[in-house]
Scaffold this motif. Structure first.
Motif, PDB file in Angstrom:
ATOM      1  N   SER A  48     -53.620 -22.713   9.291  1.00 55.35           N
ATOM      2  CA  SER A  48     -54.823 -23.399   8.794  1.00 55.35           C
ATOM      3  C   SER A  48     -56.023 -22.459   8.810  1.00 55.35           C
ATOM      4  N   LEU A  51     -55.956 -20.411   5.719  1.00 55.57           N
ATOM      5  CA  LEU A  51     -56.415 -21.167   4.549  1.00 55.57           C
ATOM      6  C   LEU A  51     -57.924 -21.336   4.589  1.00 55.57           C
ATOM      7  N   THR A  81     -58.859 -26.858  -1.839  1.00 63.77           N
ATOM      8  CA  THR A  81     -57.921 -27.123  -0.738  1.00 63.77           C
ATOM      9  C   THR A  81     -57.483 -28.585  -0.729  1.00 63.77           C
ATOM     10  N   LEU A 159     -54.943 -24.251  -2.520  1.00 69.03           N
ATOM     11  CA  LEU A 159     -54.598 -24.090  -1.110  1.00 69.03           C
ATOM     12  C   LEU A 159     -54.137 -25.444  -0.579  1.00 69.03           C
ATOM     13  N   ASP A 161     -52.632 -27.433   2.823  1.00 71.57           N
ATOM     14  CA  ASP A 161     -52.379 -27.335   4.258  1.00 71.57           C
ATOM     15  C   ASP A 161     -51.531 -28.511   4.732  1.00 71.57           C
TER      16      ASP A 161
END
Ligand code: ATP
Ligand code: MG
Length: 256
Positions: A48, A51, A81, A159, A161
């Protein structure tokens, strides 16, 4: 293929009550145009954080993150993200306005932003839900909205996560397949974080394996286009051998 996003000797550090914590140490890794790069590693290895650095939310203590060769200095709509949480949508905005919001912030007019939002919502299978509020949607649907919002901005890099980690197994599987379908259509450049080996071999075209705390690049596995399920499963077994003995308790790395 040219590099879109590069981690160049990146070290990431936090200041905690107990002093500095090094999350990632001297990482060199590039995302190439149109590839699906998976960051795989045990909890706490800095996925994380990487990212966040790519998103421009965390500044490297050493090294640099480059987007198209230019150092990243902060967040921007060129790097969108998608998080794991269901509450990443704005609860007071309708689905369409959630998706259009970053476009409006980027200065795009209402009409075009709305048209792009509706087009992406259709692509993620949410036609008919444009006027709904987030609280009326299932977890999977909220995740679709978050993906539509990220892609509507046409970012240089998407991105993600652990976006499917909180979904039930069936929904998770469906979302993985839909992500691959969206990618086949739109060919975005993706960095996808997971600690699931199975998810990594299913979704990645390249898998960067990170070691535990502080995170370091341990190995990079290429999964050529056209690799079949049996071969992916074999790669999964290899990765399990690489990750499990020293890095993580079994329950952390073996989930589906
Ligand atoms: N805000 C923070 N302050 C202090 N330490 C932090 C902070 N955020 C992360 N860390 C530390 O940095 C390291 C990497 O954390 P990070 O969240 O990037 O790992 P991760 O690989 O994403 O883990 P997970 O799989 O559990 O999400 C951990 O040791 C964590 O405790
Ligand atoms: Mg994490």
């Amino acid at each position: 293929m040219r590099d879109v996003l590069t981690f160049h000797g990146v070290t990431l550090r936090y200041l905690s009550d107990r002093g500095p914590v090094t999350a990632v140490e001297s990482l060199d890794l590039s995302l190439r145009e149109g590839e699906r790069l998976v960051l795989l590693g045990p909890s706490g290895c800095g996925k994380s954080s990487l990212l966040a650095a790519a998103g421009g939310f965390l500044r490297p203590a050493a090294g640099a993150v480059l987007l198209d060769g230019v150092p990243v200095r902060g967040p921007g709509p060129d790097r969108m993200t998608v998080f794991q949480e269901f509450d990443q949508l704005l609860p007071w905005k309708r689905v369409r306005d959630n998706v259009a919001y970053p476009l409006r912030l980027a200065g795009i007019g209402r009409r075009e932003a709305t048209a792009r939002a509706d087009a992406l919502l259709e692509k993620v299978g949410l036609r008919g839900f444009e006027d709904a509020f987030p609280h009326t949607l299932s977890g999977g649907m909220k995740m679709r909205v978050a993906i539509a919002r990220a892609l509507a901005a046409a970012p240089r890099v998407l991105l993600m996560d652990e976006p499917f980690a909180a979904l039930d197994a069936l929904t998770r599987r469906r979302m993985q397949e839909e992500l691959l379908r969206l990618w086949a259509e739109l060919r975005f450049s993706l960095i996808f974080v997971t600690h699931s080996i199975e998810e990594a071999v299913l979704l990645g075209s390249r898998i960067a394996v990170l070691s535990a705390h502080p995170g370091r690049l341990r190995a990079v596995h290429v999964i050529p286009a056209g690799t079949d399920d049996a071969e992916r499963a074999r790669m999964g077994v290899q990765l399990r051998g690489l990750l499990l003995p020293s890095d993580a308790p079994a329950e952390e790395m073996t989930d589906a």
